[in-house]
Structure formats: C-alpha cells, structure tokens
Design an enzyme around this catalytic site. Structure first.
Site, PDB file in Angstrom:
ATOM      1  N   CYS A 230       0.813  -1.222   0.000  1.00 59.19           N
ATOM      2  CA  CYS A 230       0.000   0.000   0.000  1.00 59.19           C
ATOM      3  C   CYS A 230       0.843   1.269   0.000  1.00 59.19           C
ATOM      4  O   CYS A 230       0.667   2.168  -0.830  1.00 59.19           O
ATOM      5  CB  CYS A 230      -0.974  -0.007   1.178  1.00 59.19           C
ATOM      6  N   HIS A 283      -2.694   0.766   6.883  1.00 60.47           N
ATOM      7  CA  HIS A 283      -2.992   0.806   5.444  1.00 60.47           C
ATOM      8  C   HIS A 283      -3.168   2.252   4.988  1.00 60.47           C
ATOM      9  O   HIS A 283      -3.600   3.112   5.754  1.00 60.47           O
ATOM     10  CB  HIS A 283      -4.274   0.024   5.143  1.00 60.47           C
ATOM     11  N   ASN A 295      -5.871   1.893  -4.310  1.00 54.30           N
ATOM     12  CA  ASN A 295      -4.922   1.373  -3.332  1.00 54.30           C
ATOM     13  C   ASN A 295      -4.447  -0.016  -3.703  1.00 54.30           C
ATOM     14  O   ASN A 295      -5.010  -0.684  -4.574  1.00 54.30           O
ATOM     15  CB  ASN A 295      -5.563   1.360  -1.938  1.00 54.30           C
TER      16      ASN A 295
END
Length: 325
Positions: A230, A283, A295
């Site tokens: 990420c 994240h 993402n």
C-alpha cells in the site's frame, strides 16, 4: 368554494408536501447511511474506455440488450471484458456459457444465445456476491461455490489471495494440477481503462498508478520491478511529480497534514487501522473524492469504496500536496 372545503383542500396539499419532504429530512438526520449507499451503487463508474477486439465490440448491442433485460446495465463493459478473457469473440459461444446450462463446452453455436445465457448467469452470481463485482467475476470462472466459501468464514469479499487459496484447495480435492484461473479478475480487468477525471500533477500521479491496476499486492514492494504494497504504491506514484513520502503507511500518516472528511479532496491520502495486527496505521490509499480510493491491498491494486470494511477501519485523511483541481 366554501371555507370548510378550502381548509380540507389546503390540508391535503400540506400533507402531500410533508410526505415529499420526509426522504430529504431523513437524509439530513442520517447522511452517512445515504452517502454509503450512493457509494455502493458506483460499481464501475471509474471505467472510461474498454480495450477489446473488434470481434467482441461487434456484439455490444447484444450485451446492452441482455444487460438491460437482467438489470445489470451498468456492467456492460465488465461483461465485454469478461468475454474478451473467455473467448476474444473468436468462437460462437462467446461467453463460454454452455457449461452454465449444463452442456459440454462450446455446445452453443449462436452468439446471441451465448450472451443471453452468460449475462443471466453473471447476474445470478453477482446477486449471490451481494454486488461485489470481483467476487462475481471470479465465481463466473470457479463456480458459485467460491462465493459460498468466501462468505462463510473468509471475510465475505473477494481477494486475490482467497482465489489462489480456493484454487489450490479444489485442485487438491479433485486430484487436478490446476483448478480454474485464480487470477481471473486481474485478467479481466486489464481490458478496462478508467476515465481521466483529474488535472495537473494529480492526474500524473494517477496515470502512473493506473499502470499497475490489477497487479497483485506485494508485501514490502515499492517499485514496478518488485510490485507494490500500500505505502510502496503511494510513495512511488507521488515521487513521479517530485513529492517525497516516507516508506510506511504510519510514517506517511505522521508526515501528512490532517484534514477532516469535509475538507478531504482528490490527491489526499486516506489512512486505516486494524487491517492487520501491527502498528496503529496499517494501510494507506490515494483518495479520489466522492468516497472512493485507489490502493494496493490483498485484492490487488484497484479502486475501492470507503464503505463497509474500509469505513469500519478508517482513521482519517492526510494532505501531502496542494493539488489544484
């Protein structure tokens, strides 16, 4: 008109106006719920163009006809990309629908019958998948048992790693070397190109990010050669326009200027916690506005709505550049 009749008539008008105002009033009382529902209907609004062969494109009127018939008009491009993966339009059974009718492969010899059966079958798995397009796509390849397996103790939503796990499990049970195509979703989505919605440097960020759409998540990856996790994806893509970000999601959180949900705009970062056991911030995604992000997660590099799972883990938004829209 008598005074009593006039009063009755005015009462009817007043009641009608009140009933019309109720939905708007309820949205004011509970905006987050109505907003989330709006996000959930945007299954593939990001699709701008579809890259398919002329053999598939010639059937567009039929895809539109049967998508309308089965109530999936918004997913015409998805259906055509699926067909590109199934056959490239090179055989009469263009959607490889024979098996969904309990027939041997390529029994159907009429493309329209194939599209009718294929769209009907996709609508069935799409409904079972509760609107998760990727889960429905993978089930089109694996069969509906994949949906049941995912929804019973596997988190309820599609991920690439779950597709790989299911494929290995079923291959072992059947004594086969391979079960289906565990990368069916990225294989289908490579034929879909999102619309360009941004300008300036942020469009350059997204142009770079979209090169990797559909690629699998890569833990610790931070370059095109290694793949991306990420924060690796955000660090790499923002670097292309001269914005230097720290390496991890948590470091990027502390390095960004915090903004409220009402202030957040396309180009900001969006942060989450509790997506795995570890640090506070676990994240990060690229915020696109309108409750959407791009993402790299277990499902691969893709778009997501900030509803359901993501809404439950949302921490907030951070600004790392003053992008002009």
């Amino acid at each position: 008109m008598g005074k009593l009749k006039l009063l009755n008539w005015l009462s009817v008008i007043g009641l009608a106006l009140f009933l019309l105002m109720i939905p708007a009033f309820m949205m004011m009382l509970n905006p987050s719920d109505s907003e989330e529902n709006a996000f959930q209907t945007q299954d593939d609004d990001e699709i701008g163009t579809i890259m398919v062969s002329s053999e598939v494109e010639r059937y567009r009127p039929l895809f539109e006809k049967y998508a309308k018939k089965y109530g999936v008009e918004k997913l015409v491009n998805i259906l055509m990309a699926l067909t590109m993966q199934e056959s490239g339009g090179r055989v009469p059974d263009v959607m490889q629908s024979s098996e969904s009718l309990g027939l041997p492969p390529n029994t159907i010899t009429d493309p329209e019958q194939s599209i009718d059966a294929g769209v009907r079958h996709f609508k069935a798995v799409y409904t079972s998948a509760k609107g998760d397009v990727d889960l429905a796509l993978q089930a089109y390849n694996f069969g509906g048992g994949f949906i049941t397996w995912v929804q019973n103790g596997k988190g309820g939503k599609y991920t690439l790693s779950l597709a790989q796990e299911f494929s290995s499990m079923m291959a072992g049970k059947m004594g086969w070397g391979r079960y289906g195509d565990p990368e069916y979703v990225p294989h289908v989505r490579r034929y879909l190109k999102p619309a360009s919605k941004f300008t300036g440097d942020f469009q350059k960020v997204m142009d770079e990010a979209l090169k990797y759409q559909g690629n699998p998540y890569s833990w610790g990856g931070s370059t095109p050669q290694t793949g991306f996790d990420c924060s690796g994806l955000t660090q790499w893509t923002y670097k292309q326009v001269g914005i230097s970000l720290p390496r991890t999601a948590q470091e990027q959180f502390y390095a960004s200027k915090k903004v409220s949900v009402s202030e957040a705009r396309a180009g900001d970062l969006v942060f989450f916690t509790g997506t795995y056991v570890g640090k506070y911030i676990t994240h990060v995604g690229i915020y696109l506005g309108n409750g959407r992000m791009y993402n790299s997660n277990d499902s691969g590099i893709k778009y997501d709505n900030l509803s359901g799972y993501w809404k439950q883990h949302l921490v907030g938004y951070g600004r790392v550049a003053d992008f002009k829209s």
